[in-house]
Design a protein around this motif. Structure first.
Motif, PDB file in Angstrom:
ATOM      1  N   LEU A 192       2.058  78.755  14.752  1.00  0.00           N
ATOM      2  CA  LEU A 192       2.020  79.242  13.371  1.00  0.00           C
ATOM      3  C   LEU A 192       0.585  79.344  12.866  1.00  0.00           C
ATOM      4  O   LEU A 192       0.240  80.266  12.125  1.00  0.00           O
ATOM      5  N   GLU A 193      -0.261  78.417  13.304  1.00  0.00           N
ATOM      6  CA  GLU A 193      -1.668  78.466  12.887  1.00  0.00           C
ATOM      7  C   GLU A 193      -2.366  79.680  13.489  1.00  0.00           C
ATOM      8  O   GLU A 193      -3.155  80.342  12.810  1.00  0.00           O
ATOM      9  N   VAL A 194      -2.073  79.980  14.753  1.00  0.00           N
ATOM     10  CA  VAL A 194      -2.692  81.134  15.408  1.00  0.00           C
ATOM     11  C   VAL A 194      -2.372  82.415  14.648  1.00  0.00           C
ATOM     12  O   VAL A 194      -3.220  83.288  14.478  1.00  0.00           O
ATOM     13  N   LEU A 195      -1.132  82.514  14.151  1.00  0.00           N
ATOM     14  CA  LEU A 195      -0.715  83.709  13.409  1.00  0.00           C
ATOM     15  C   LEU A 195      -1.050  83.604  11.921  1.00  0.00           C
ATOM     16  O   LEU A 195      -0.644  84.468  11.137  1.00  0.00           O
ATOM     17  N   ASP A 196      -1.790  82.556  11.555  1.00  0.00           N
ATOM     18  CA  ASP A 196      -2.199  82.347  10.159  1.00  0.00           C
ATOM     19  C   ASP A 196      -0.977  82.313   9.238  1.00  0.00           C
ATOM     20  O   ASP A 196      -0.957  82.936   8.175  1.00  0.00           O
TER      21      ASP A 196
ATOM     22  N   LEU B 177       0.427  79.403   7.894  1.00  0.00           N
ATOM     23  CA  LEU B 177       0.470  77.987   7.533  1.00  0.00           C
ATOM     24  C   LEU B 177       1.510  77.719   6.448  1.00  0.00           C
ATOM     25  O   LEU B 177       2.139  76.653   6.431  1.00  0.00           O
ATOM     26  N   GLU B 178       1.693  78.665   5.529  1.00  0.00           N
ATOM     27  CA  GLU B 178       2.706  78.482   4.489  1.00  0.00           C
ATOM     28  C   GLU B 178       4.089  78.367   5.113  1.00  0.00           C
ATOM     29  O   GLU B 178       4.916  77.563   4.686  1.00  0.00           O
ATOM     30  N   GLU B 179       4.323  79.179   6.142  1.00  0.00           N
ATOM     31  CA  GLU B 179       5.610  79.118   6.833  1.00  0.00           C
ATOM     32  C   GLU B 179       5.785  77.772   7.523  1.00  0.00           C
ATOM     33  O   GLU B 179       6.893  77.218   7.548  1.00  0.00           O
ATOM     34  N   SER B 180       4.678  77.244   8.086  1.00  0.00           N
ATOM     35  CA  SER B 180       4.783  75.943   8.749  1.00  0.00           C
ATOM     36  C   SER B 180       5.112  74.857   7.738  1.00  0.00           C
ATOM     37  O   SER B 180       5.906  73.944   8.019  1.00  0.00           O
TER      38      SER B 180
ATOM     39  N   PHE C 244       8.505  72.574   8.018  1.00  0.00           N
ATOM     40  CA  PHE C 244       8.481  71.113   8.135  1.00  0.00           C
ATOM     41  C   PHE C 244       9.188  70.455   6.949  1.00  0.00           C
ATOM     42  O   PHE C 244       9.790  69.392   7.095  1.00  0.00           O
ATOM     43  N   LYS C 245       9.155  71.109   5.798  1.00  0.00           N
ATOM     44  CA  LYS C 245       9.923  70.593   4.651  1.00  0.00           C
ATOM     45  C   LYS C 245      11.413  70.663   4.943  1.00  0.00           C
ATOM     46  O   LYS C 245      12.164  69.725   4.632  1.00  0.00           O
ATOM     47  N   GLN C 246      11.862  71.774   5.544  1.00  0.00           N
ATOM     48  CA  GLN C 246      13.274  71.905   5.914  1.00  0.00           C
ATOM     49  C   GLN C 246      13.656  70.855   6.949  1.00  0.00           C
ATOM     50  O   GLN C 246      14.743  70.269   6.885  1.00  0.00           O
TER      51      GLN C 246
END
Length: 466
Positions: free
Chosen positions: A178-182, A184-187, A191-193
Motif C-alpha cells: 500500500l505504501e508503494v502505491l501511495d 496510506l489512507e487505504e492502509s 487496519f481500522k477494519q
C-alpha cells in the motif's frame, strides 16, 4: 520478546554443544527437533555453510525426516543451489505427497528463478487443498510483489489477513504494498477494519501506528502504539517506534525514556544506541552522545551514521581536528554522502586545511548541488582569503542551480559590495528582497560597521515602501 530471546539463547547453546562435539570428531546423536532448532539458529544468523553441514549430518541420522529435508531445501535456496533443492523436494514428496509446505517451497524456488507465472499457477492448484489457505494467499501476495503487480499483491494479502488476522508477515507486506502505491489512507482504513474484527491484535494496532507515522500524524501514531503496549507490554518494537515519534516531535527526553525501555527488552542493537546518542546530541549533552554513538559503532562497525554523529559532537565542542578522523571513517563507508563531505569540508576549513576543505566542498557539490549551504560555505572560503571573483563565481553558480533561494542572493550582495561592485549588488538585492524580505538581516553579519548598516537599511527601507 522475552520468550523469543530465551528461545534464541537455548538454540545458541544447542549449537555450541553441537560444534564442540564436531571438534572432538563425533557429532553425537540428536533428535529431529534438536536438529531443527540448530539449523533454524544457523539460518536466522545467515550461517548457511554451518546450516548445510548440520543438515547433512541430520539426514544421515534421520534419512526419512521430511522436516530435515525441507530445512535443507531452505538452506540450499539461500545458497542458490536450486537444482539440488528441487531433487530433495521430489524425494520429500514421495513420503508426504499431500504436504502443501513442499509445494510452497517449490513455488518459491520457481519465483526465485523468475518463473513467476509458473509459481502462481502452482499455488492456485494447491489453494483448494490447503488447510492453511492464509499461507497460500500470503505467498501469492509476495510473489505478485516480486512481479511488480502490487494490485494483485494487495488482494491476496488482504485475503490472507481476513483468514488469519494474526498473520504478522501478511500484515507487514500489505503495509509495504500500500505504501508503494501511495495508498496510506487505504492502509489506515484497512487496519481500522481489522481492529474492529480483532481488537486485541497488537500487530494490527502496530501497523496502524506505522501508517499514521508515515503520514506525519504523530499523535495518532502514538495513540496506536500505546494500544499495542496495553495489549502486549513486551512488544519492544512499539516502545522503539514511540521513541521515534518523540524524536520527530523534538521531545528528546521522552524519546530517551522509550529507547531505554526498548534496550531493556531486547538485544542491544546499533540502531537503539544510535538513537539514544542522537537524542543526547540534540539535548546538547555531547559527551553522553559520543558514548552511545561509540556503542553503536562497536555493535555494528559499518554503521557510518554513528561515526558521523561522533564527528558532529566533537565539532560542537570546538574539536574540529579530532572530528575530521570520524568524518573520514563515515565517508569510507558511505563515500556518496554529501552531508558527510560538507561536514568534513567545514572541519578542514576550521583547522586551516584550506586545500582539503575546498576539495571536500567540491565533492559535496557534485553529490548535492541543490544544497545552498554547500555554495555558501564553499564560496565563503574564497571570500575569507580575499578572492572575491572566485567567491562571486561560486555563489552565482549556486543561484543558477537554485534561482529561487533568497539566501544565495543575499550572499551575492555581500560579496559584490565588498568587491565594490555596487550596481550589481543592488540588482541582486532587489531580487533577494522580492524572494524573502525578512531575511535581509543576514547582510548585517557581513557589515558590522554602523555606518554601512544604516546605508543598507535606508536602501532596504525604500524597497519596503514601494
Amino acid at each position: 520478546m522475552a520468550r523469543q530471546n530465551k528461545r534464541q539463547s537455548d538454540d545458541r547453546e544447542l549449537a555450541r554443544k553441537f560444534e564442540e562435539l564436531l571438534k572432538e570428531g563425533t557429532p553425537g546423536f540428536f533428535d529431529v527437533s534438536v536438529y531443527e532448532s540448530i539449523i533454524q539458529y544457523y539460518l536466522e544468523g545467515t550461517k548457511f555453510r554451518k546450516a548445510h553441514r548440520t543438515c547433512d549430518i541430520a539426514m544421515e541420522q534421520h534419512p526419512y525426516s521430511v522436516e530435515i529435508m525441507l530445512l535443507k531445501v531452505q538452506v540450499l535456496m539461500q545458497m542458490t543451489q536450486f537444482e539440488e533443492a528441487l531433487e530433495i523436494l521430489d524425494r520429500a514428496q514421495l513420503y508426504q505427497p499431500n504436504d502443501t509446505d513442499i509445494q510452497l517451497l517449490r513455488a518459491n524456488i520457481m519465483a526465485q528463478q523468475d518463473d513467476f507465472e509458473g509459481a502462481i499457477e502452482l499455488l492456485e492448484e494447491i489453494l483448494t487443498l490447503a488447510e492453511e489457505k492464509d499461507e497460500i494467499h500470503y505467498h501469492m501476495g509476495v510473489i505478485y510483489q516480486d512481479m511488480g503487480n502490487f494490485e494483485e499483491s494487495i488482494n491476496h494479502l488482504k485475503e490472507a489477513i481476513m483468514l488469519n488476522s494474526q498473520h504478522e508477515d501478511a500484515i507487514y507486506e500489505l503495509s509495504y504494498s500500500l505504501e508503494v502505491l501511495d495508498r496510506l489512507e487505504e492502509s489506515i482504513d484497512f487496519f481500522k477494519q481489522l481492529i474492529e474484527k480483532d481488537p486485541y491484535s497488537h500487530f494490527a494496532w502496530f501497523c496502524l501506528g506505522v501508517s499514521y507515522f508515515k503520514q506525519g500524524k504523530l499523535d495518532e501514531a502514538l495513540d496506536a502504539y500505546e494500544f499495542v503496549i496495553a495489549i502486549n507490554d513486551k512488544y519492544s518494537s512499539a516502545y522503539y517506534n514511540i521513541g521515534e515519534c518523540y524524536v520527530y516531535k523534538n521531545e528528546y527526553e521522552k524519546a530517551l525514556e522509550y529507547f531505554f525501555q526498548t534496550m531493556d527488552m531486547e538485544d542491544k542493537t546499533a540502531d537503539v544506541f544510535y538513537n539514544i546518542g542522537f537524542c543526547y546530541e540534540h539535548l546538547g549533552m555531547h559527551p553522553k552522545a559520543i558514548e552511545f554513538y561509540r556503542k553503536a559503532s562497536k555493535a555494528d562497525a559499518y554503521f557510518h551514521e554513528a561515526y558521523y554523529g561522533i564527528g558532529k559532537c566533537l565539532e560542537a565542542q570546538d574539536k574540529s581536528y579530532e572530528s575530521i578522523h570520524f568524518f573520514k571513517r563515515a565517508l569510507k563507508l558511505d563515500e556518496a554522502n554529501a552531508e558527510y563531505w560538507l561536514a568534513k569540508a567545514n572541519a578542514e576549513y576550521k583547522t586551516g586545511n584550506i586545500i582539503s576543505s575546498l576539495e571536500a566542498f567540491e565533492e559535496a557539490c557534485v553529490l548535492e548541488p541543490s544544497n545552498p549551504e554547500v555554495w555558501k560555505n564553499w564560496s565563503f572560503v574564497h571570500y575569507e582569503s580575499g578572492d572575491m571573483d572566485k567567491a562571486i563565481d561560486l555563489i552565482n553558480a549556486g543561484i543558477d542551480e537554485m534561482p529561487g533561494n533568497a539566501d544565495l542572493y543575499y550572499r551575492a550582495v555581500a560579496y559584490l559590495i565588498t568587491a565594490g561592485r555596487y550596481k550589481e549588488a543592488f540588482n541582486y538585492l532587489e531580487n533577494a528582497l522580492t524572494l524573502n524580505f525578512d531575511s535581509h538581516t543576514v547582510l548585517f553579519e557581513f557589515f558590522p560597521k554602523l555606518e554601512t548598516q544604516k546605508a543598507l537599511f535606508r536602501i532596504i527601507d525604500q524597497y519596503r515602501n514601494k
